[in-house]
Design a protein around this motif. Structure first.
Motif, PDB file in Angstrom:
ATOM      1  N   GLU A 240     -18.513  14.851  16.675  1.00 53.49           N
ATOM      2  CA  GLU A 240     -18.509  15.538  17.959  1.00 53.49           C
ATOM      3  C   GLU A 240     -19.713  16.472  18.127  1.00 53.49           C
ATOM      4  N   TRP A 241     -20.227  17.006  17.014  1.00 55.82           N
ATOM      5  CA  TRP A 241     -21.287  18.009  17.075  1.00 55.82           C
ATOM      6  C   TRP A 241     -22.583  17.559  16.409  1.00 55.82           C
TER       7      TRP A 241
ATOM      8  N   GLN B 222     -18.353  20.300  25.447  1.00 58.06           N
ATOM      9  CA  GLN B 222     -17.999  21.545  24.764  1.00 58.06           C
ATOM     10  C   GLN B 222     -19.262  22.324  24.411  1.00 58.06           C
TER      11      GLN B 222
ATOM     12  N   THR C 255     -15.546  27.607  20.354  1.00 61.44           N
ATOM     13  CA  THR C 255     -15.870  26.437  21.165  1.00 61.44           C
ATOM     14  C   THR C 255     -15.061  26.531  22.452  1.00 61.44           C
TER      15      THR C 255
ATOM     16  N   SER D 240     -21.839  20.055  22.498  1.00 61.94           N
ATOM     17  CA  SER D 240     -21.376  18.917  21.709  1.00 61.94           C
ATOM     18  C   SER D 240     -22.165  17.677  22.104  1.00 61.94           C
TER      19      SER D 240
END
Length: 92
Positions: free
Chosen positions: A84-85, A34, A5, A29
């Protein structure tokens, strides 16, 4: 397989033609700050500028050190399942 990442700003420095040529569609992300991609693809886009030291026959090769976190296995699965993902919005 290992994944890395890194900040989206780094990827923005790579021309789209290069990404197209390598058939890369990096995953960003949820907040878009990211990017995650396979480590071997990262190495093609951002080749190491530090040469690896020569080794004696008795020494074992050292893993390269990356400036960003590298994930694999269960650690990767946990990351991708995080908020976050993974978006919690349901697609209808």
């Amino acid at each position: 397989m290992k994944y890395i990442t890194f900040p989206t700003a780094n990827l923005n420095e790579i021309p789209q033609e290069v990404l197209d040529e390598l058939h890369l569609v990096p995953r960003k992300s949820v907040d878009g700050t990211q990017v995650i991609m396979k480590l071997d693809h990262y190495e093609k886009l951002f080749p190491s500028i530090m040469p690896l030291p020569l080794l004696d026959e008795e020494e074992t090769p050292q893993e390269p050190v990356y400036p960003y976190p590298v994930y694999e296995g269960e650690e990767l699965n946990t990351l991708l399942a995080s908020s976050e993902w993974s978006s919690s919005d349901s697609i209808l």
